[in-house]
Design a protein around this motif. Structure first.
Motif, short mmCIF file in Angstrom:
data_model
loop_
_atom_site.label_atom_id
_atom_site.label_comp_id
_atom_site.label_asym_id
_atom_site.label_seq_id
_atom_site.Cartn_x
_atom_site.Cartn_y
_atom_site.Cartn_z
N ILE A 8 0.83 -1.21 0.00
CA ILE A 8 0.00 0.00 0.00
C ILE A 8 0.86 1.26 0.00
CG2 ILE A 8 -1.85 1.30 1.14
CD1 ILE A 8 -2.80 -1.16 2.51
N ILE A 9 0.56 2.16 -0.92
CA ILE A 9 1.12 3.52 -0.89
C ILE A 9 0.11 4.37 -0.12
CG2 ILE A 9 1.89 5.51 -2.24
CD1 ILE A 9 2.57 3.59 -4.54
N MET A 10 0.47 4.67 1.13
CA MET A 10 -0.47 5.36 2.03
C MET A 10 -0.40 6.87 1.76
SD MET A 10 0.41 3.32 5.59
CE MET A 10 2.07 3.99 5.80
N ASP A 11 -1.16 7.32 0.79
CA ASP A 11 -1.04 8.73 0.38
C ASP A 11 -2.34 9.49 0.68
OD1 ASP A 11 0.28 10.91 -0.66
OD2 ASP A 11 -0.26 10.47 -2.74
N GLY A 12 -2.20 10.82 0.85
CA GLY A 12 -3.38 11.67 1.02
C GLY A 12 -3.58 12.24 2.42
N ASN A 13 -2.63 11.98 3.32
CA ASN A 13 -2.77 12.52 4.68
C ASN A 13 -2.85 14.04 4.69
OD1 ASN A 13 -2.38 9.91 5.51
ND2 ASN A 13 -0.31 10.22 6.29
N GLY A 14 -2.01 14.68 3.87
CA GLY A 14 -1.95 16.14 3.85
C GLY A 14 -3.25 16.73 3.33
N ARG A 15 -3.77 16.19 2.23
CA ARG A 15 -5.02 16.71 1.66
C ARG A 15 -6.20 16.45 2.59
NH1 ARG A 15 -4.21 13.64 -3.72
NH2 ARG A 15 -2.56 12.71 -2.44
N TRP A 16 -6.19 15.30 3.22
CA TRP A 16 -7.25 14.97 4.20
C TRP A 16 -7.29 16.05 5.28
CZ3 TRP A 16 -7.28 14.08 9.47
CH2 TRP A 16 -8.41 13.44 10.01
#
Ligand code: IPE
Ligand code: IPE
Ligand code: MG
Length: 231
Positions: A8-16
């Motif tokens: 898994i590429i755990m991406d999107g924390n910043g946008r969340w």
């Protein structure tokens, strides 16, 4: 064929976080909490290996404050999840240039890796200061130092110079956050992995979202360059 190894590429924390008027660090905190939930769901679905991309060789370019929070979260994750890992037969490993991490993170990781090294039910591998190109270069340098043979190199032999040669290649790669790219993850190992990209941000990715990805995988026709005889 079931998914034995999920990456898994755990991406999107910043946008969340930004969408909620929170700081990017809050997003990373929410993302770190999600890992335990996904481990639990993955175990439930019969997966044996989970590899998560937590920090890339390129992520060092981020502002120092953000990097500091991410490093703190690594230590917290190692200490906080240890009792659950021991209870559930989960082994912790890492891949990447982990010598680059601050001492406090390395110490916490080392402790949890050691304490769980004999667990065999499930393996979570955390990619830290990881780059696919760095892995290939580190492997080649190691090989140049150690290899005695004059025989032409084979794929099977080169594999032994990768960070975790004993772990099978991922069957499925999930990327959260919607970007359609690999971002320097597992360049060698992803050769024939099925890809699943979801717009869902990592802090919102849980059991239900994982189920959707696994259902999508189950409907795939994996040919590995050959032909399937059913048609
Ligand atoms: C992923 O979330 C975590 C790391 C790369 C460490 P991001 O921080 O990249 O989140 P976005 O892509 O900016 O939303
Ligand atoms: C990939 O996400 C790395 C991790 C999830 C750890 P990035 O957010 O760093 O990737 P790019 O910059 O969008 O390609
Ligand atoms: Mg990102």
């Amino acid at each position: 064929m079931p998914v034995e190894h999920l990456a898994i590429i755990m991406d999107g924390n910043g946008r969340w976080a930004t969408e909620r008027n929170l700081s990017r660090s809050d997003g990373h905190r929410a993302g770190a909490k999600q890992i335990a939930k996904v481990v639990e769901a993955a175990r439930e679905f019969g997966i044996k290996y989970l590899t998560v991309y937590a920090f890339s060789t390129e992520n060092w370019k981020r502002p120092a404050d953000e990097v500091r929070v991410l490093m703190e979260l690594i230590s917290e994750f190692s200490s906080n999840s240890l009792s659950d890992m021991l209870k559930n037969g989960v082994r912790l490993r890492t891949i990447g240039r982990t010598d680059d991490l601050p001492l406090i993170s390395r110490t916490a990781l080392k402790q949890a890796i050691k304490a769980t090294e004999n667990n065999r039910d499930f393996t979570i591998t955390v990619a830290l200061s990881y780059g696919g190109r760095a892995e290939l270069i580190d492997g080649m340098n190691k090989m140049l130092k150690e290899r005695k043979s004059d025989e032409p190199l084979t794929e099977a032999e080169f594999r032994n110079y990768l960070y975790a040669p004993d772990i099978p290649d991922p069957d499925l790669l999930i990327r959260t956050g919607g970007e359609m790219r690999i971002s320097n993850f597992l360049l060698w190992q992803l050769s024939y992995s099925e890809l699943y990209v979801t717009p869902v941000y990592w802090p919102d990715f849980g059991r239900e979202e994982l189920k959707k990805a696994l259902d999508s995988f189950a409907a795939r026709d994996r040919r590995f360059g050959g032909l399937n005889d059913k048609k």
